[in-house]
Design an enzyme around this catalytic site. Structure first.
Site, PDB file in Angstrom:
ATOM      1  N   CYS A 139     -40.067  35.841  19.381  1.00 32.01           N
ATOM      2  CA  CYS A 139     -38.843  35.315  19.636  1.00 32.01           C
ATOM      3  C   CYS A 139     -38.725  35.025  21.087  1.00 32.01           C
ATOM      4  O   CYS A 139     -38.754  35.999  21.739  1.00 32.01           O
ATOM      5  CB  CYS A 139     -37.739  36.295  19.139  1.00 32.01           C
ATOM      6  SG  CYS A 139     -35.972  36.071  19.659  1.00 32.01           S
TER       7      CYS A 139
ATOM      8  N   CYS B 219     -31.686  37.767  23.158  1.00 30.18           N
ATOM      9  CA  CYS B 219     -32.033  38.394  21.910  1.00 30.18           C
ATOM     10  C   CYS B 219     -31.762  40.020  21.961  1.00 30.18           C
ATOM     11  O   CYS B 219     -32.272  40.750  22.827  1.00 30.18           O
ATOM     12  CB  CYS B 219     -33.393  38.435  21.155  1.00 30.18           C
ATOM     13  SG  CYS B 219     -33.596  39.272  19.771  1.00 30.18           S
TER      14      CYS B 219
ATOM     15  N   LYS C 110     -62.713  67.541  21.263  1.00 29.67           N
ATOM     16  CA  LYS C 110     -61.576  66.860  21.622  1.00 29.67           C
ATOM     17  C   LYS C 110     -60.432  67.328  21.040  1.00 29.67           C
ATOM     18  O   LYS C 110     -60.037  67.354  19.815  1.00 29.67           O
ATOM     19  CB  LYS C 110     -61.497  65.332  21.286  1.00 29.67           C
ATOM     20  CG  LYS C 110     -60.572  64.558  22.106  1.00 29.67           C
ATOM     21  CD  LYS C 110     -61.053  62.951  21.971  1.00 29.67           C
ATOM     22  CE  LYS C 110     -59.733  62.321  22.645  1.00 29.67           C
ATOM     23  NZ  LYS C 110     -58.177  62.267  22.105  1.00 29.67           N
TER      24      LYS C 110
ATOM     25  N   TYR D  49     -60.766  72.401  30.707  1.00 32.21           N
ATOM     26  CA  TYR D  49     -62.156  71.656  30.495  1.00 32.21           C
ATOM     27  C   TYR D  49     -62.578  70.882  31.945  1.00 32.21           C
ATOM     28  O   TYR D  49     -63.530  70.591  31.997  1.00 32.21           O
ATOM     29  CB  TYR D  49     -62.024  70.607  29.505  1.00 32.21           C
ATOM     30  CG  TYR D  49     -61.127  69.511  29.605  1.00 32.21           C
ATOM     31  CD1 TYR D  49     -61.031  68.407  30.543  1.00 32.21           C
ATOM     32  CD2 TYR D  49     -60.018  69.470  28.654  1.00 32.21           C
ATOM     33  CE1 TYR D  49     -59.934  67.450  30.546  1.00 32.21           C
ATOM     34  CE2 TYR D  49     -58.900  68.756  28.729  1.00 32.21           C
ATOM     35  CZ  TYR D  49     -58.868  67.495  29.713  1.00 32.21           C
ATOM     36  OH  TYR D  49     -57.917  66.879  29.755  1.00 32.21           O
TER      37      TYR D  49
ATOM     38  N   CYS E 130     -31.719  37.911  16.005  1.00 33.22           N
ATOM     39  CA  CYS E 130     -30.597  37.052  16.720  1.00 33.22           C
ATOM     40  C   CYS E 130     -30.624  35.841  15.918  1.00 33.22           C
ATOM     41  O   CYS E 130     -29.583  34.940  16.079  1.00 33.22           O
ATOM     42  CB  CYS E 130     -31.034  36.789  18.192  1.00 33.22           C
ATOM     43  SG  CYS E 130     -32.630  35.845  18.450  1.00 33.22           S
TER      44      CYS E 130
ATOM     45  N   TYR F 203     -49.294  98.753  26.304  1.00 32.64           N
ATOM     46  CA  TYR F 203     -49.351  97.448  27.018  1.00 32.64           C
ATOM     47  C   TYR F 203     -47.905  97.598  27.553  1.00 32.64           C
ATOM     48  O   TYR F 203     -47.478  97.282  28.762  1.00 32.64           O
ATOM     49  CB  TYR F 203     -49.510  96.310  26.283  1.00 32.64           C
ATOM     50  CG  TYR F 203     -49.386  95.063  26.974  1.00 32.64           C
ATOM     51  CD1 TYR F 203     -50.567  94.373  27.847  1.00 32.64           C
ATOM     52  CD2 TYR F 203     -48.266  94.269  26.862  1.00 32.64           C
ATOM     53  CE1 TYR F 203     -50.138  93.410  28.495  1.00 32.64           C
ATOM     54  CE2 TYR F 203     -47.946  93.059  27.643  1.00 32.64           C
ATOM     55  CZ  TYR F 203     -48.956  92.605  28.266  1.00 32.64           C
ATOM     56  OH  TYR F 203     -48.707  91.349  29.258  1.00 32.64           O
TER      57      TYR F 203
ATOM     58  N   GLU G 220     -67.925  68.236  24.151  1.00 30.20           N
ATOM     59  CA  GLU G 220     -66.786  69.224  24.095  1.00 30.20           C
ATOM     60  C   GLU G 220     -65.746  68.797  23.058  1.00 30.20           C
ATOM     61  O   GLU G 220     -65.824  67.350  22.873  1.00 30.20           O
ATOM     62  CB  GLU G 220     -66.054  69.366  25.268  1.00 30.20           C
ATOM     63  CG  GLU G 220     -66.731  69.768  26.744  1.00 30.20           C
ATOM     64  CD  GLU G 220     -65.917  69.443  27.857  1.00 30.20           C
ATOM     65  OE1 GLU G 220     -64.864  69.413  27.989  1.00 30.20           O
ATOM     66  OE2 GLU G 220     -66.706  69.117  28.887  1.00 30.20           O
TER      67      GLU G 220
ATOM     68  N   CYS H 155     -35.810  34.667  14.045  1.00 38.88           N
ATOM     69  CA  CYS H 155     -35.838  36.002  14.470  1.00 38.88           C
ATOM     70  C   CYS H 155     -34.799  36.864  13.535  1.00 38.88           C
ATOM     71  O   CYS H 155     -33.738  36.423  13.419  1.00 38.88           O
ATOM     72  CB  CYS H 155     -35.323  36.197  15.896  1.00 38.88           C
ATOM     73  SG  CYS H 155     -35.301  37.763  16.535  1.00 38.88           S
TER      74      CYS H 155
ATOM     75  N   LYS I 158     -64.373  59.189  18.098  1.00 42.51           N
ATOM     76  CA  LYS I 158     -63.224  59.626  17.380  1.00 42.51           C
ATOM     77  C   LYS I 158     -63.630  59.633  15.953  1.00 42.51           C
ATOM     78  O   LYS I 158     -64.641  58.812  15.440  1.00 42.51           O
ATOM     79  CB  LYS I 158     -62.171  58.551  17.406  1.00 42.51           C
ATOM     80  CG  LYS I 158     -61.617  58.213  18.892  1.00 42.51           C
ATOM     81  CD  LYS I 158     -60.805  59.479  19.260  1.00 42.51           C
ATOM     82  CE  LYS I 158     -59.586  59.726  18.762  1.00 42.51           C
ATOM     83  NZ  LYS I 158     -58.604  58.873  19.112  1.00 42.51           N
TER      84      LYS I 158
ATOM     85  N   SER J  20     -57.645  58.128  31.203  1.00 43.24           N
ATOM     86  CA  SER J  20     -57.641  57.791  29.651  1.00 43.24           C
ATOM     87  C   SER J  20     -59.289  57.750  29.411  1.00 43.24           C
ATOM     88  O   SER J  20     -60.000  57.141  30.054  1.00 43.24           O
ATOM     89  CB  SER J  20     -56.792  57.296  28.860  1.00 43.24           C
ATOM     90  OG  SER J  20     -57.091  55.763  29.462  1.00 43.24           O
TER      91      SER J  20
ATOM     92  N   GLU K 222     -55.833  70.889  27.793  1.00 40.11           N
ATOM     93  CA  GLU K 222     -54.855  70.451  26.864  1.00 40.11           C
ATOM     94  C   GLU K 222     -54.087  71.660  26.164  1.00 40.11           C
ATOM     95  O   GLU K 222     -54.688  72.659  25.906  1.00 40.11           O
ATOM     96  CB  GLU K 222     -55.829  70.080  25.457  1.00 40.11           C
ATOM     97  CG  GLU K 222     -56.617  68.677  25.749  1.00 40.11           C
ATOM     98  CD  GLU K 222     -55.745  67.546  25.884  1.00 40.11           C
ATOM     99  OE1 GLU K 222     -54.731  67.276  24.762  1.00 40.11           O
ATOM    100  OE2 GLU K 222     -55.691  66.618  26.745  1.00 40.11           O
TER     101      GLU K 222
ATOM    102  N   ASP L 100     -56.411  68.038  19.961  1.00 36.59           N
ATOM    103  CA  ASP L 100     -55.437  67.218  19.757  1.00 36.59           C
ATOM    104  C   ASP L 100     -54.139  67.865  20.378  1.00 36.59           C
ATOM    105  O   ASP L 100     -53.226  68.491  19.418  1.00 36.59           O
ATOM    106  CB  ASP L 100     -55.275  66.928  18.178  1.00 36.59           C
ATOM    107  CG  ASP L 100     -54.149  65.692  18.049  1.00 36.59           C
ATOM    108  OD1 ASP L 100     -53.983  65.106  18.880  1.00 36.59           O
ATOM    109  OD2 ASP L 100     -53.760  65.437  16.952  1.00 36.59           O
TER     110      ASP L 100
END
Length: 673
Positions: free
Chosen positions: A429, A434, A116, A230, A414, A36, A114, A411, A317, A82, A178, A118
């Site tokens: 707050c 702040c 998923k 995909y 502040c 190669y 398919e 808070c 999920k 999404s 991905e 990550d």
């Protein structure tokens, strides 16, 4: 030119592309590394001797030498949406029910399952069969150009075999997928970094996300990035289903994850999901679920999308991985809108690929419901294998020293008295000055999705707040008056300061919808800001609007309307808007021009490179004037706009006697009343 040299160069390129495909996609090399390397060296030598024959899609051009100074924005022609999530069988059956309700009762529904992956989403655009642009997902509407870095991934074809393209009458198309790292390669990378005394990465996904945004493609080329594709889309495509498209992508030479399945009903889908939840740890890469899509592209079109996700697809999920550890302390973080979030500081523990030392507790009601105390042994998990959270307390291991928690009254940043609206679980707050809010609000205001002030990032914002230069949004537009002081700041200098001031001035060109989003009104995200701006057309009309008028906008509910009314009821907010208006920001939509629809019913095709604008910009202008833009020349095409180095579309236009416009003629059409 000696034709045999040209022919040998093209022959070598095809041979090397095939070997790259065999090795990096099929994992079935047919020659040794030595053989190669000999082929590659011959090609390098020939191209060096004949540099005018070098093309961007040559295998020798994968790793560029130029540093990427900035990642230019890329407008997605189709939003990168999404997916809505499901976590059990009942929710999958609910998805199946909604799909059936959205389609005629007589239609048969199939699903494609398919894995998923990550990883990090990417869009690849091919023009005339050659990789033209690779872009991140970004906010789903606008991504960033990472083409030089993606070209270093050897499984990404720089060009597609012409015979295969011809067989499918395909030349211009987009694929999405991905980018990821395999677990073993990631661990090896971390070991190497540790030996060199460099910071290690938290997990493969974070490492991938950081790598694709590196400025030097040479460093990217050394990282073990891989990709699965995909999604395939083209105006030229005549396929009927997602299943066909997956098979077509394989034929085109793209790496497609083999573990996909066509299912005839939801029962088969659930069996697929259960099987892979059991087998997930057997894979060399990380997955966090299964993606389920309606197979028919025609049915997908009928089902359509909602604001952020398609109605024809959903993610299942997998259950999060869990482990126990000790909760040492609870601290309260203040967000950019003043929301206080309790965070658990934990004894560090390794879970799902990374070391966890903090976990979210969401809100005080959640702390009370779970009876979480400092000193407890707790069960933690990664929600979706990403965000750690405390699931429950191991009561049997509670010690006498455990400390019951009380809601904060002031808070932590502040010292202001806190506010909890009736019916809400969140504590706020209310002090807009702040320091925690100032920093967060300013960072949001200057971010890419809002005013997009290049150079005004977290480090500079923190510095300017500490120096009392910035207390509000309008202070940003007064920084030009502090030029002399800014230049004297260490590590800034004259050029950096002038670039920043220019970027601030340029931000004044942002549209009303962007300015409205930048204001940081609670619950008013980018999508809501666009709808509200298009409905009311000006900030003045919005400030006078009632809750009912605001809620009359599609998908704008009571939470948003009440938040807007509350925001404008504060005098300091109205005063700030006036200051921003005086600074030159846009608080109304441009009035529609009389020529708005002068291209109504006209179809355009763009070919070649335009010198005055990008193709996307030209497309936007045509659409804004009522026209339509397609990628294929036909007898129904009215105009073909021709730039430099036009492709085969010009020849086809001439054969069909379609009106051909030069760039100059096109610009004249745009400017004519």
């Amino acid at each position: 030119m000696n034709k045999t040299v040209e022919e040998r160069i093209e022959e070598l390129r095809e041979i090397i592309r095939q070997h790259d495909y065999n090795y990096h996609v099929l994992a079935q090399p047919t020659i040794s590394d030595f053989e190669y390397d000999k082929l590659m060296q011959e090609l390098i030598d020939l191209e060096k001797a004949h540099p005018h024959l070098i093309t961007p899609d040559s295998p020798t051009q994968r790793v560029g030498s130029d540093l990427t100074k900035e990642f230019k924005p890329v407008q997605h022609t189709t939003p990168m949406l999404s997916l809505a999530n499901t976590y059990n069988e009942d929710e999958l059956y609910d998805f199946d029910r909604r799909v059936k309700e959205g389609l005629p009762a007589s239609e048969k529904i199939e699903y494609v399952c398919e894995l998923k992956i990550d990883g990090v989403s990417v869009s690849l655009i091919y023009n005339d069969g050659k990789l033209a642009v690779a872009a991140t997902r970004g906010d789903g509407i606008t991504g960033e150009d990472i083409t030089p870095n993606v070209k270093t991934i050897k499984s990404v074809p720089l060009s597609i075999n012409k015979k295969i393209l011809s067989a499918y009458n395909l030349s211009n198309f987009e694929v999405r997928g991905e980018i990821y790292m395999e677990i073993e390669a990631f661990n090896k990378l971390n070991q190497e970094r540790e030996l060199l005394g460099e910071r290690t990465f938290a997990n493969p996904r974070n490492s991938t996300a950081g790598t694709i945004k590196l400025q030097d493609p040479k460093i990217v080329a050394k990282r073990p990035l891989k990709i699965f594709l995909y999604y395939l889309f083209s105006d030229e495509l005549k396929s009927n289903s997602q299943y066909e498209n997956l098979q077509l992508m394989e034929k085109l030479g793209f790496p497609v994850n083999k573990n996909y399945k066509l299912c005839s009903n939801m029962k088969e889908v659930i069996e697929f999901c259960k099987a892979w939840e059991e087998k997930r740890d057997d894979l060399p890469y990380e997955i966090d679920g299964v993606v389920i899509k309606v197979n028919s592209l025609a049915q997908q079109k009928v089902l359509g999308t909602i604001a952020k996700s398609p109605r024809w697809a959903v993610a299942f999920k997998f259950k999060a991985k869990q482990i126990t550890t000790k909760l040492k302390k609870v601290i309260w973080q203040v967000g950019r809108l003043g929301t206080l979030t309790p965070v658990a500081e934990l004894e560090p523990v390794f879970l799902a690929g990374s070391t966890i030392s903090r976990a979210t507790l969401h809100n005080f009601d959640e702390i009370k419901r779970k009876d979480i105390r400092e000193g407890d042994t707790v069960l933690i998990e990664k929600g979706g294998d990403v965000i750690p959270k405390v699931v429950s307390v191991i009561i049997s291991k509670r010690s006498k020293d455990s400390k019951e928690l009380l809601p904060p009254k002031f808070c932590p940043v502040c010292g202001s008295k806190l506010y909890r609206p009736e019916g809400e679980v969140a504590i706020y707050c209310e002090n807009n000055l702040c320091p925690a809010q100032i920093r967060g609000r300013l960072l949001h205001f200057a971010s890419r999705g809002a005013m997009d002030i290049e150079g005004l990032g977290e480090a500079l914002i923190n510095l300017f707040v500490d120096m009392n230069f910035l207390h509000s949004y309008s202070d940003i537009y007064n920084l030009k008056n502090r030029r002399a002081e800014l230049i004297n700041i260490e590590r800034l200098g004259e050029k950096s300061v002038d670039n920043l001031i220019n970027a601030i001035e340029k931000s004044k060109e942002k549209s009303f919808e962007k300015v409205l989003f930048a204001l940081g009104i609670r619950y008013v995200g980018a999508g809501a800001a666009k709808k509200i701006a298009e409905h009311f057309l000006s900030i003045d009309a919005l400030m006078k609007a009632t809750e009912e008028e605001i809620e009359s906008i599609h998908e704008i509910g009571p939470s948003i309307s009440k938040s807007i009314i509350r925001y404008f009821s504060e005098k300091k907010n109205r005063d700030e808007i006036e200051k921003l208006r005086q600074a030159g920001l846009k608080f109304e939509m441009e009035k529609p021009k009389k020529t708005l629809y002068k291209f109504a019913g006209k179809t355009f095709v763009l070919t070649g490179t335009l010198s005055s604008m990008t193709r996307d910009e030209a497309k936007d202008k045509i659409i804004s004037l009522g026209g339509n833009v397609t990628s294929t020349v036909s007898k129904n095409t009215n105009y073909v706009v021709v730039g430099e180095n036009p492709g085969s579309k010009l020849d086809k236009a001439q054969k069909l006697n379609v009106t051909i416009l030069s760039e100059e003629e096109f610009l004249k059409m745009l400017s004519n009343k």
